[in-house]
Design a protein around this motif. Structure first.
Motif, PDB file in Angstrom:
ATOM      1  N   UNK A 184     -45.868  36.273  63.972  1.00 21.97           N
ATOM      2  CA  UNK A 184     -44.993  36.379  62.806  1.00 21.97           C
ATOM      3  C   UNK A 184     -43.616  35.801  63.078  1.00 21.97           C
ATOM      4  N   UNK A 185     -43.065  36.094  64.254  1.00 19.28           N
ATOM      5  CA  UNK A 185     -41.749  35.552  64.618  1.00 19.28           C
ATOM      6  C   UNK A 185     -41.803  34.024  64.721  1.00 19.28           C
ATOM      7  N   UNK A 186     -42.871  33.511  65.320  1.00 15.54           N
ATOM      8  CA  UNK A 186     -42.999  32.059  65.494  1.00 15.54           C
ATOM      9  C   UNK A 186     -43.138  31.358  64.150  1.00 15.54           C
ATOM     10  N   UNK A 187     -43.867  31.974  63.228  1.00 10.77           N
ATOM     11  CA  UNK A 187     -44.089  31.359  61.919  1.00 10.77           C
ATOM     12  C   UNK A 187     -42.781  31.226  61.146  1.00 10.77           C
ATOM     13  N   UNK A 188     -41.818  32.105  61.412  1.00 10.11           N
ATOM     14  CA  UNK A 188     -40.541  32.045  60.705  1.00 10.11           C
ATOM     15  C   UNK A 188     -39.619  30.969  61.265  1.00 10.11           C
ATOM     16  N   UNK A 189     -39.927  30.482  62.467  1.00 13.10           N
ATOM     17  CA  UNK A 189     -39.118  29.419  63.076  1.00 13.10           C
ATOM     18  C   UNK A 189     -39.668  28.065  62.660  1.00 13.10           C
ATOM     19  N   UNK A 190     -39.317  27.629  61.459  1.00 19.44           N
ATOM     20  CA  UNK A 190     -39.861  26.380  60.936  1.00 19.44           C
ATOM     21  C   UNK A 190     -39.383  25.187  61.765  1.00 19.44           C
ATOM     22  N   UNK A 191     -40.259  24.198  61.879  1.00 24.71           N
ATOM     23  CA  UNK A 191     -39.906  22.982  62.618  1.00 24.71           C
ATOM     24  C   UNK A 191     -40.111  23.081  64.109  1.00 24.71           C
ATOM     25  N   UNK A 192     -40.616  24.204  64.602  1.00 21.15           N
ATOM     26  CA  UNK A 192     -40.866  24.357  66.031  1.00 21.15           C
ATOM     27  C   UNK A 192     -42.338  24.649  66.271  1.00 21.15           C
ATOM     28  N   UNK A 193     -42.799  24.326  67.464  1.00 20.81           N
ATOM     29  CA  UNK A 193     -44.174  24.611  67.870  1.00 20.81           C
ATOM     30  C   UNK A 193     -44.154  25.652  68.979  1.00 20.81           C
ATOM     31  N   UNK A 194     -44.901  26.715  68.790  1.00 16.97           N
ATOM     32  CA  UNK A 194     -44.949  27.790  69.781  1.00 16.97           C
ATOM     33  C   UNK A 194     -46.397  28.076  70.144  1.00 16.97           C
ATOM     34  N   UNK A 195     -46.633  28.337  71.434  1.00 13.62           N
ATOM     35  CA  UNK A 195     -47.954  28.738  71.901  1.00 13.62           C
ATOM     36  C   UNK A 195     -47.864  30.136  72.471  1.00 13.62           C
ATOM     37  N   UNK A 196     -48.630  31.044  71.888  1.00 13.63           N
ATOM     38  CA  UNK A 196     -48.587  32.457  72.256  1.00 13.63           C
ATOM     39  C   UNK A 196     -49.939  32.853  72.827  1.00 13.63           C
ATOM     40  N   UNK A 197     -49.932  33.704  73.847  1.00 12.81           N
ATOM     41  CA  UNK A 197     -51.176  34.005  74.553  1.00 12.81           C
ATOM     42  C   UNK A 197     -51.403  35.497  74.703  1.00 12.81           C
ATOM     43  N   UNK A 198     -52.665  35.876  74.690  1.00 10.27           N
ATOM     44  CA  UNK A 198     -53.055  37.201  75.151  1.00 10.27           C
ATOM     45  C   UNK A 198     -53.214  37.144  76.670  1.00 10.27           C
ATOM     46  N   UNK A 199     -53.079  38.273  77.350  1.00 10.93           N
ATOM     47  CA  UNK A 199     -53.257  38.263  78.805  1.00 10.93           C
ATOM     48  C   UNK A 199     -54.653  37.764  79.193  1.00 10.93           C
ATOM     49  N   UNK A 200     -54.731  37.088  80.323  1.00 11.74           N
ATOM     50  CA  UNK A 200     -56.019  36.621  80.835  1.00 11.74           C
ATOM     51  C   UNK A 200     -56.879  37.822  81.235  1.00 11.74           C
ATOM     52  N   UNK A 201     -58.131  37.814  80.783  1.00 10.55           N
ATOM     53  CA  UNK A 201     -59.062  38.888  81.137  1.00 10.55           C
ATOM     54  C   UNK A 201     -60.228  38.287  81.912  1.00 10.55           C
ATOM     55  N   UNK A 202     -60.930  39.138  82.637  1.00  9.72           N
ATOM     56  CA  UNK A 202     -62.107  38.703  83.379  1.00  9.72           C
ATOM     57  C   UNK A 202     -63.340  39.374  82.789  1.00  9.72           C
ATOM     58  N   UNK A 203     -64.317  38.550  82.448  1.00 10.91           N
ATOM     59  CA  UNK A 203     -65.544  39.065  81.835  1.00 10.91           C
ATOM     60  C   UNK A 203     -66.725  38.277  82.401  1.00 10.91           C
ATOM     61  N   UNK A 204     -67.647  38.998  83.059  1.00  4.66           N
ATOM     62  CA  UNK A 204     -68.819  38.339  83.627  1.00  4.66           C
ATOM     63  C   UNK A 204     -68.473  37.274  84.636  1.00  4.66           C
ATOM     64  N   UNK A 205     -67.436  37.501  85.418  1.00  2.49           N
ATOM     65  CA  UNK A 205     -67.031  36.510  86.416  1.00  2.49           C
ATOM     66  C   UNK A 205     -66.264  35.340  85.843  1.00  2.49           C
ATOM     67  N   UNK A 206     -65.992  35.372  84.531  1.00  2.00           N
ATOM     68  CA  UNK A 206     -65.239  34.295  83.876  1.00  2.00           C
ATOM     69  C   UNK A 206     -63.840  34.776  83.542  1.00  2.00           C
TER      70      UNK A 206
END
Length: 227
Positions: A184-206
């Motif tokens: 929501x915060x990123x969407x309000x910053x028009x004209x910018x590109x933001x990449x947001x991530x969830x924490x890395x998880x491990x599932x089935x060795x991946x």
């Protein structure tokens, strides 16, 4: 001495036109006959091809014995026909065996939407409706699969997609809520590109990472799945 041989008479315009019509008719009939023969041979070949089989069986140059797909020309032909691709990011299979370069990023664009299964240790993650994904290799090993799911495009569909995966893969509701606020915060910053991530998880060795990119009011979701 005067010659008694009568001079050659030139055909009349009507005769020349009739002759021309006869020649064109024979040429046209010959071309049609050749086309019919080619189409006939093509139909017979297609009838005996695995493209027309309901459950086609892959040859060794199209799919590995363990069910993993190959991504060279023959492999892509088969997975497009089968409508399914399979990779294993925890196996010791070399990139060369998969029809991939030893190092680099290989985008896979399919002719039709297909399903993709990414295998780990004794389990797998599955996606449907894909027309594009990307494979990364290094030192002749497949190291990452990047998937942009069909749900990518709006926050409502992205949120639903992440919510359906969260409990199985290991993300908490608090982490999903925090991502929602960041998006929501990123969407309000028009004209910018933001990449947001969830924490890395491990599932089935991946290892699995989810990234949401916000750019000029549009959102996209990408999963990065690796060793």
């Amino acid at each position: 001495m005067t010659s008694t041989v009568p001079p050659l008479r030139r055909p009349s315009p009507a005769a020349r036109a009739a002759r021309k019509d006869r020649v064109l008719t024979w040429v046209t009939l010959s071309i049609v006959a050749v086309i019919c023969l080619v189409l006939g041979f093509g139909a017979v070949a297609m009838a005996n091809s695995w493209w027309t089989e309901e459950t086609p069986v892959a040859s060794a140059d199209q799919q590995l014995a363990d069910g993993q797909s190959r991504f060279d020309r023959a492999g892509l032909d088969f997975l497009n026909r089968q409508g399914h691709a399979t990779v294993d990011v925890t196996a010791s299979t070399s990139a060369s065996e998969l029809g991939l370069p030893t190092s680099g990023q290989t985008p896979i664009d399919t002719l039709v939407p297909i399903s993709l299964e990414v295998r780990g240790d004794g389990t797998s993650v599955k996606f449907s409706g894909l027309s594009h994904f990307e494979l990364t290799t290094s030192d002749d090993i497949l190291t990452r699969v990047q998937v942009i799911p069909a749900a990518s495009g709006s926050w409502a569909s992205i949120s639903s997609e992440l919510g359906s995966r969260a409990a199985q893969w290991g993300w908490s509701q608090a982490q999903l809520d925090a991502l929602h606020e960041q998006v929501g915060d990123a969407a309000r910053n028009e004209g910018t590109t933001s990449t947001l991530s969830l924490p890395t998880v491990t599932y089935g060795g991946m290892s699995i990472t989810a990234q949401v990119t916000s750019s000029d009011g549009t959102l996209s979701l990408a999963y990065n799945i690796g060793q």
